[in-house]
Design an enzyme around this catalytic site. Structure first.
Site, PDB file in Angstrom:
ATOM      1  N   GLY A  14       0.776  -1.242   0.000  1.00 52.67           N
ATOM      2  CA  GLY A  14       0.000   0.000   0.000  1.00 52.67           C
ATOM      3  C   GLY A  14       0.803   1.285   0.000  1.00 52.67           C
ATOM      4  CG  ASN A  16       1.649   3.206  -5.779  1.00 47.42           C
ATOM      5  OD1 ASN A  16       2.041   4.225  -6.331  1.00 47.42           O
ATOM      6  ND2 ASN A  16       2.255   2.032  -5.925  1.00 47.42           N
ATOM      7  CG  LEU A  96     -10.935  -5.480 -11.651  1.00 47.19           C
ATOM      8  CD1 LEU A  96     -10.895  -3.964 -11.634  1.00 47.19           C
ATOM      9  CD2 LEU A  96     -11.741  -6.013 -10.470  1.00 47.19           C
ATOM     10  CG  HIS A 112       1.917  -1.681 -15.712  1.00 49.03           C
ATOM     11  ND1 HIS A 112       1.649  -2.957 -15.244  1.00 49.03           N
ATOM     12  CD2 HIS A 112       2.969  -1.804 -16.548  1.00 49.03           C
ATOM     13  CE1 HIS A 112       2.504  -3.801 -15.792  1.00 49.03           C
ATOM     14  NE2 HIS A 112       3.307  -3.138 -16.587  1.00 49.03           N
ATOM     15  CD  GLU A 150     -12.784  -4.144 -23.211  1.00 45.93           C
ATOM     16  OE1 GLU A 150     -13.192  -3.325 -22.349  1.00 45.93           O
ATOM     17  OE2 GLU A 150     -12.605  -3.836 -24.399  1.00 45.93           O
ATOM     18  CG  ASP A 153      -1.255  -3.601 -17.600  1.00 45.56           C
ATOM     19  OD1 ASP A 153      -1.762  -3.029 -16.627  1.00 45.56           O
ATOM     20  OD2 ASP A 153      -0.477  -4.563 -17.481  1.00 45.56           O
ATOM     21  CD  GLU A 180      12.930   5.864  -3.133  1.00 46.21           C
ATOM     22  OE1 GLU A 180      13.090   5.315  -2.042  1.00 46.21           O
ATOM     23  OE2 GLU A 180      13.884   6.301  -3.822  1.00 46.21           O
TER      24      GLU A 180
HETATM   25  C1  GRF Z   1       3.531  -1.132  -7.450  1.00 45.02           C
HETATM   26  O1  GRF Z   1       4.782  -1.270  -8.044  1.00 45.02           O
HETATM   27  C2  GRF Z   1       2.469  -1.031  -8.506  1.00 45.02           C
HETATM   28  O2  GRF Z   1       2.881  -0.338  -9.637  1.00 45.02           O
HETATM   29  C3  GRF Z   1       2.262  -2.470  -8.835  1.00 45.02           C
HETATM   30  O3  GRF Z   1       2.338  -3.141  -7.594  1.00 45.02           O
HETATM   31  C4  GRF Z   1       3.133  -2.390  -6.691  1.00 45.02           C
HETATM   32  C5  GRF Z   1       2.276  -2.103  -5.487  1.00 45.02           C
HETATM   33  O4  GRF Z   1       2.952  -1.527  -4.437  1.00 45.02           O
HETATM   34  N1  GRF Z   1       1.067  -2.663  -9.601  1.00 45.02           N
HETATM   35  P1  GRF Z   1       2.186  -0.907  -3.194  1.00 45.02           P
HETATM   36  O5  GRF Z   1       1.233  -1.964  -2.649  1.00 45.02           O
HETATM   37  O6  GRF Z   1       1.462   0.330  -3.635  1.00 45.02           O
HETATM   38  O7  GRF Z   1       3.263  -0.601  -2.198  1.00 45.02           O
END
Ligand code: GRF
Length: 203
Positions: A14, A16, A96, A112, A150, A153, A180
């Site tokens: 988590g 992000n 999904l 992504h 659908e 990416d 980062e």
């Molecule tokens: C990130 O690198 C995101 O791009 C990918 O999975 C990772 C998730 O990291 N889809 P976090 O759970 O947000 O730390």
């Protein structure tokens, strides 16, 4: 000011999600607020982050609910109840269904960890993306925020940021640099952009 209601879907650490919560705290995100966090993994640390921020955190896992269809049905019920306007996939490791993406068309975005169309699509997630970038020998990688349709990416690109690959990088080191320098930067900005569009549309 009116704000879009955001649900964040997570599976892991988590970071992000945290970047989005911090951006809300600092005012970088002003047209939306996170009202709900849903994980398909009951052990996800992201759930702790949500609770620490006073945000409702729920688990929708196949183990608890049965099929993927059942999980998506439960999520849709939660989103409708919470009046969710935007679904943000932040490290959500489940593809999904077309039915779900159609139901929430134009209202789901994902991050992504590569420059799409490189190193993306079904089976291309997490550390694997960086392993593939290093194996191919690219000198530049990065991150992409895109709408979800659908095709894994495959939706319209909202934001991208490039990151340099350095000699001697391991997948873990590269993953951290991409997070980062790119993910934690462009994701909150993209969330704000999409939320402000939603608010304008709803006027
Ligand atoms: C990130 O690198 C995101 O791009 C990918 O999975 C990772 C998730 O990291 N889809 P976090 O759970 O947000 O730390």
């Amino acid at each position: 000011m009116k704000k879009a209601n955001i649900a964040v879907l997570v599976s892991g650490g988590g970071t992000n999600l945290q970047a989005i919560l911090d951006a809300y705290g600092s005012g970088t995100i002003s047209h939306g607020r996170v009202v709900l966090v849903v994980s398909n993994n009951p052990g996800a640390y992201a759930l702790e982050r949500a609770r620490a921020a006073g945000i409702r955190a729920e688990v929708c896992s196949k183990k608890l609910l049965g099929t993927q269809q059942d999980c998506e049905g439960a999520m849709t019920a939660l989103f409708e109840e919470a009046g969710v306007d935007l679904i943000v996939l932040a490290g959500f490791l489940s593809i999904l269904s077309a039915e779900f993406t159609q139901r929430w068309k134009g209202r789901i975005i994902n991050i992504h960890p590569s420059l799409i169309p490189s190193f993306c699509g079904a089976g291309c997630y997490g550390l694997k993306v960086h392993e593939m970038a290093l194996a191919r020998g690219v000198k530049i990688t990065g991150a992409t925020v895109h709408y979800v349709n659908e095709v894994p990416d495959g939706g319209t690109i909202i934001a991208q940021k490039a990151v340099e690959v350095m000699d001697g990088d391991t997948p873990e080191v590269l993953q951290r640099r991409v997070m980062e320098q790119a993910e934690w930067v462009i994701f909150p900005m993209a969330v704000e952009k999409v939320c402000s569009q939603i608010i304008k549309e709803d006027r």
